[in-house]
Design an enzyme around this catalytic site. Structure first.
Site, mmCIF file in Angstrom:
data_model
loop_
_atom_site.group_PDB
_atom_site.id
_atom_site.type_symbol
_atom_site.label_atom_id
_atom_site.label_comp_id
_atom_site.label_asym_id
_atom_site.label_seq_id
_atom_site.Cartn_x
_atom_site.Cartn_y
_atom_site.Cartn_z
ATOM 1 N N LEU A 144 -10.789 16.575 -8.203
ATOM 2 C CA LEU A 144 -11.858 17.502 -8.568
ATOM 3 C C LEU A 144 -12.587 16.999 -9.807
ATOM 4 C CD1 LEU A 144 -10.078 20.988 -8.230
ATOM 5 C CD2 LEU A 144 -11.377 19.738 -6.484
ATOM 6 N N ASP A 145 -13.876 17.348 -9.919
ATOM 7 C CA ASP A 145 -14.619 17.067 -11.139
ATOM 8 C C ASP A 145 -13.976 17.810 -12.313
ATOM 9 O OD1 ASP A 145 -16.455 15.618 -9.653
ATOM 10 O OD2 ASP A 145 -17.800 17.332 -9.388
ATOM 11 N N ARG A 146 -14.239 17.312 -13.493
ATOM 12 C CA ARG A 146 -13.634 17.886 -14.698
ATOM 13 C C ARG A 146 -13.846 19.399 -14.790
ATOM 14 N NH1 ARG A 146 -15.432 16.518 -20.972
ATOM 15 N NH2 ARG A 146 -14.104 18.101 -21.959
ATOM 16 N N ARG A 155 -22.268 19.845 -5.030
ATOM 17 C CA ARG A 155 -23.276 19.978 -6.074
ATOM 18 C C ARG A 155 -24.590 19.311 -5.659
ATOM 19 N NH1 ARG A 155 -20.184 17.558 -11.133
ATOM 20 N NH2 ARG A 155 -22.062 18.300 -12.249
#
Length: 295
Positions: free
Chosen positions: A131-133, A230
């Site tokens: 996952l992204d931060r 996104r």
């Protein structure tokens, strides 16, 4: 760690038999170099002939912790753990793997500390769903090299169901939609962009709730490209709330992308069991939904 299978039909070689169990060429090479292979309890070489009814047992070499990876003692939230898998609830703001911005307190560093504390046999986390931060939620980790190989095969065959919750800006016109648009790195920035030269990417969504200036959606990933959700919603001119990189507005105090890895489901290749895991949206997400509902 040992794993066993029974030969139920004629096979041409041990390597072919193990490959049918999900043992990749790389794992098979590890077995030959540092593991053990037994047939009906007797240690054998890879050249052994197999017969129907034989029991094949492999002993995989332990995976020692990487000394180059720092150890963090910060606790992790474990949703599930057994011999093969670790499923963690990741908070927003935490990097998954060490990098230039953080090499000492990422999810990988914390898992290392967690496994060292329990003296686990295998101490190398194989991250399966990164996952992204600033995305929160379920992260799936393989606990050994064979689990990693089998999980990768499940993902390549689109047999892992990953569902997200997202709050996108504006009003989506349709209650259900599929965004099927290739994605490529933007040569001028850190974002991804829809491009005919990109890699195939497919995102499906369902509207869960509409607000005056935002829409809550449930999202299913059919592919797993970087920033896929996104970038895809930004391409529709509905970037995620709080997503500064893709032009998303900050609403109701949300300063990160409003994206949460909500559920993960798959059929366990070791046991045949259907496994499903859910992460409850965190406090900042619930506050966002509450404030949007009151506007």
């Amino acid at each position: 760690m040992e794993l066993s299978w029974q030969v139920t039909r004629p096979v041409t070689s041990l390597k072919r038999f193990l490959n049918n169990q999900g043992v990749s060429h790389r794992v098979f090479s590890d077995l030959k170099q540092a593991g053990t292979i037994r047939v009906n309890g007797q240690v054998v070489t890879p050249a052994v002939d197999l017969n129907v009814g034989d029991t094949v047992t492999v002993g995989l070499p332990a995976e020692a912790a990487d000394d180059a990876v720092a150890t963090s003692e910060t606790p992790i939230t474990v949703l599930f753990e057994n011999r093969d898998w670790l499923v963690v609830d990741k908070p927003a703001g935490l990097n998954v793997v060490p990098g230039p911005a953080n090499r000492t307190d990422t999810l990988v560093n914390r898992i290392k500390g967690y496994w060292l504390a329990e003296d686990a046999e295998n101490q190398v986390p194989h991250i399966l769903t990164r996952l992204d931060r600033f995305t929160s939620g379920v992260v799936w980790v393989a606990r050994h090299r064979l689990a990693n190989s089998l999980a990768s095969q499940l993902q390549a065959a689109h047999q892992v169901d990953k569902r997200y919750l997202a709050v996108v800006s504006g009003q989506l016109p349709d209650d259900h939609g599929v965004i099927d648009a290739p994605l490529a790195s933007d040569p001028t920035g850190y974002n991804q962009m829809v491009s005919p030269d990109g890699k195939p990417a497919k995102t499906e969504y369902w509207v869960e709730k509409r607000f005056p200036n935002a829409t809550l959606v449930r999202v299913k990933l059919h592919t797993g490209r970087t920033h896929q959700i996104r970038a895809h919603f930004a391409s529709l001119d509905h970037p995620l709330v709080g997503d500064e990189l893709y032009g998303g507005p900050q609403l109701a105090g949300m300063t990160r992308q409003a994206l949460h890895a909500h559920t993960l489901a798959f059929t366990d290749p070791f046991t045949g069991e259907d496994r499903a895991f859910t992460s409850a949206p965190p406090a900042d997400w619930q506050a966002l939904i509450q404030q949007l509902s009151e506007e």
